[in-house]
Design a protein around this motif. Sequence first.
Motif, short mmCIF file in Angstrom:
data_model
loop_
_atom_site.label_atom_id
_atom_site.label_comp_id
_atom_site.label_asym_id
_atom_site.label_seq_id
_atom_site.Cartn_x
_atom_site.Cartn_y
_atom_site.Cartn_z
N MET B 1 0.72 -1.19 0.05
CA MET B 1 -0.02 0.22 0.01
C MET B 1 1.15 0.94 -0.08
SD MET B 1 -3.32 -1.10 0.16
CE MET B 1 -4.17 0.77 -0.20
N TYR B 2 2.33 1.05 0.60
CA TYR B 2 3.08 2.30 0.62
C TYR B 2 4.26 2.18 -0.84
CZ TYR B 2 0.03 2.57 4.57
OH TYR B 2 -1.30 2.80 4.93
N PRO B 3 4.40 2.29 -2.07
CA PRO B 3 5.08 3.07 -3.15
C PRO B 3 6.52 3.40 -2.42
CG PRO B 3 3.34 4.15 -3.47
CD PRO B 3 2.90 3.60 -1.95
N LEU B 42 2.56 -2.35 -3.48
CA LEU B 42 2.89 -3.60 -3.29
C LEU B 42 4.26 -3.69 -3.21
CD1 LEU B 42 0.13 -6.16 -4.96
CD2 LEU B 42 0.02 -5.86 -1.96
N ARG B 43 4.96 -2.47 -3.86
CA ARG B 43 6.45 -2.71 -3.77
C ARG B 43 6.72 -4.06 -4.59
NH1 ARG B 43 9.48 1.00 1.05
NH2 ARG B 43 7.89 2.27 1.26
N SER B 190 -10.14 -12.62 -9.04
CA SER B 190 -9.84 -11.85 -9.57
C SER B 190 -10.88 -11.17 -10.78
CB SER B 190 -8.24 -11.68 -9.59
OG SER B 190 -8.52 -13.02 -10.63
#
Lengths: 783, 288
Positions: B1-3, B42-43, B190
């Motif tokens: 959530m945090y690139p 999601l890096r 998905s």
Amino acid sequence: MAVTKLFGAPIKRREDPRLITGRGNFTDHIRLPGTLVMAIKRSPHAHARIVRIDTSKARVMRGVVAVYTGQDLIDKLAPVPCAWLVPDSDLKVPTYRAVAVDKVRYVGDAVAVVVAEDRYVAQDALEAIEVEYEPLPAVVDQEKALEAGAPQLYEEVPNNLAFHWKLHSGDFDAAWKEAEVRLSRRLINHRLIPTAMEPRGALAAYNPGTGELTIWCTSQNPHIHRLLLSAVTGLPETRIRVIATDVGGGFGSKIPMYAGEMIAAALSRDLGRPIKWIETRQENYVATIHGRDHVQYVDIAAQRDGTITGVRVRAYANLGAYLSTAAPGIPTWLFGLMLQGPYAIPVIHCDVFGVLTNTTPTDAYRGAGRPEATYLLERMVDLLARELRMDPVEIRRKNFIPKDRFPYTAPSGLVYDSGDYEATLNRALELVDYDNLRHQQAELRQQGRYIGIGFSTYVEVCGLAPSQAAGAMGFQGGLWESAIVRVHPTGKVTVFTGSNPHGQGEETTFAQLVADELGVPFEDVEVIHGDTEMVPFGMGTYGSRSTAVGGAALVAACRKVKEKAQRIAAHLLEVAPEDVVFENGRFFVKGAPDRGMTIQEVALQAYLAWKLPRDIEPGLEATHFWDPTNNTFPFGCHICVVEVDPETGKVTFLQYVAVDDVGNVINPMIVDGQVHGGIAQGLAQAVYEYAAYDANGQLLSASLMDYAIPKASMLPSFSVDRTVTPTPVNPMGVKGAGETGTIASTPAVVNAVIDALAPFGIEHIDIPLTPERIWRAVLERSR
Amino acid sequence: MYPSAFTYYRAGSVQEALKLLMENPDAKLLAGGHSLIPAMKLRLASPPALIDISRVPELAGIRDRGDRIVIGATTRYDDIQRSELVRQVLPILPEAIEVIGDLQVRNMGTIGGALAHADPAADLPAVVLALGAELTAFGPDGERTIPADQFFVDLFTTALQPNEILTEISFPKPPAHTGMSYQKFANPASGYAVVGAAAVVTLGDDGKVAAVRVGVTGAGPYAVRRQNVEQALTGQEPTAAAIEAASQLASEGMTFNSDIFASDEYRAHLTRVFVKRALTAAIERARG
């Protein structure tokens, strides 16, 4: 003046306008000045020894305030607690550190914590922490975990066996010996991931000046969390305030005391600043509890006429790597006690083995134990019908507890409060037009189309209570609920409930109850919940207990208020209290309806206190702690109709009928919603959802890209109806309604699919019935 | 959530985008962002820079060029789905777009982004293969055209060079008596294709199959054409038996993906089934 009766009215949920316009008060919406963010580094290994943790790079990063390892927290936090200590089961509760100290035991186990100025920096810092692991062999399967030579999670838990719980009622060996028909089966009830819309989180704000901790968190039971946070942090309970006003779904997953919230509390105290921690969805999938996960060996003894004479179950429950707060109670009491279902089965013999494995801990997930019992029984009843060439309807009728036998003492010891099981079955048959449907099925089979009709007739135990039973079961708390009803001088009413609705709609339902009881307008009733500083005590929302127990507490408190108001009114009207009648919010003299005053007028006088006698204290409010005498036992019949495409194995839903009996209904629209949501989740267990691990303990279904929660387009339209058999257990005659859908629907869907596949000679496929499993079953039989 | 941190550039023209790409060789082009941004959150991807081409005017739009329809690379799914021209001439495009993601995804996602990303389970790769599209790439040496058949090279890998930008996709207008269909078996989690099959069939005046193209996505590491099926059916009377026989060849010579939802064996089976279903629907439509 409210004159219309609100009990039974389909009033729109008053919480919805704020929720659907983005004005909810969720944990992550709360902003406090000076807040730091917290992020947790989690183990990528299912089982490993921690050799070394190097936090030096992370510590010096710009914006990083502090980094903690498990060792750093040993003195700041007691272990994560287990609060359901099931007796007579040789229960072992291994130490569960909030942050692992020497060993990690599942993928997602916490290994280090970063506190930083913002979340992006925190994420960079997590990546900069170096952890050296010595991987150990992992065990994922509960049966394998019990085998000799299996990897051991704890030295103090031999063979990974946390407990062995027994419930033996009647002589099963005799029943088995005398049986004309014997049926044995191994059944799987697979693991699920609760997937609440809002992941877990906390904002912990410790005030070093006052020594008070305020924590906003995603809690189904803020008062239980207050108590447990006190126990793990050492702060007095009186210095902790837990606030969980809006919670975005829980399904049981927000009952337990978790490491994340505990760490946030301890670090806020350590650093003297507010700490916010919000799970990502990936964290939610590994670090919030999972549900179900049983392997069951079932034996059914029966007569040729279909009468079931005994059930024996040996169940292996996968508890995951640690014992979550309520974990031992779910596969034992909430499962074993319901193994007779709605049937007059005289003998129940149950052994449950609670097994620790290198997986995410399991605990209560919507239905919690009862779906596992219901699926087992409903599947076996269908298999027995098949064996005896009986219609699935007839075998159920044959075994139902007749309606004249309530209250019914089941062999498990539970006392079923009230019921008329056949009435729900009859109504459901009428709604699907059963005879016609069977004709259609036969005709379609001629054309090579395969439709199936599946039944589930169930009873469940909910409205969890009473406290004495909780004590006997080892539940480390009471099962009452508290309420305060306060009538203000203006006649407006504030009620404070210890229940903590988080999607169940009790802000509306409770206002309906109170408005009716006090005869005040619905709009004049405000419902307060989810703040331990506002509501002094409470047990929370789970086990479909809020309306049956919390609602009853409110009604009892209302009645205390009315009693006092009546005495005040009598004094002011200059008559004896017994000569005063209360109707539609107005007190008046018996036989002289003109001589009276409204409850609002009485309230004003109660606070002015100008004319009160000395023996009546000023004010108009009452507190009640309601401890019921029993649980409630809702029941019903669900019928599912499916078509199976044998070429692909895909299941299409044609019809779904649910006829439930939850006693009296306060708000039918809300109950319908609860039933719809419950069916969606239970149906999803049958055909969509499953948590998949590989043999090394990696969670393969670790995101919403792989874990199929049901979307609206994947569900049929539900036809919902009800019969009404009130319970004597509470003054409203209501039973719990939050879990019936989940409990009933899984076997209805599975039985329908298996019925559709009958022409292929298929009598069972283990859930989840994914297209590939169905295709393979058809392929095997066609070869 | 945090690139991870990255530099954001916005290009005003294709020329400028190319210049930025040459200056930042590890940069990623950003169009709709509906695959790239989640991967960054999601890096799974941490590009040092993004070059936003979503506002380059010449890259978006649907144009009628006589015997071809040309769709700009950053044209959004929803704009294609709503285009009357596309609905009339290339109805398989809206049919396939209808089952991509949800409305929010279709409002943001672009045709060029999907093709250049080459997700093995994306829908449109099968469709461009079946339609015999051509893809235009712009690089330091100017423009070049890549036939769809040569575009998909491997898992998330296309024939585009690192310094090339996909600018447009050009579709030949099909002749009369052509029917087309995209049939998808979607993953319930998905929504992506477990198997997706696209078929474009032209019938001759004699009612026999004059031309046929079949593309399959989802089943293997990248989308592929199924020439063996096409050859088996060309010149044949398109009977149910002929379709069935040709479809049986659909899984031959392919490698299949395997995951928790569908094994390789099941995907091979679904490939045969969905090629059959796509052919059947396309032929029915060709008969009109």
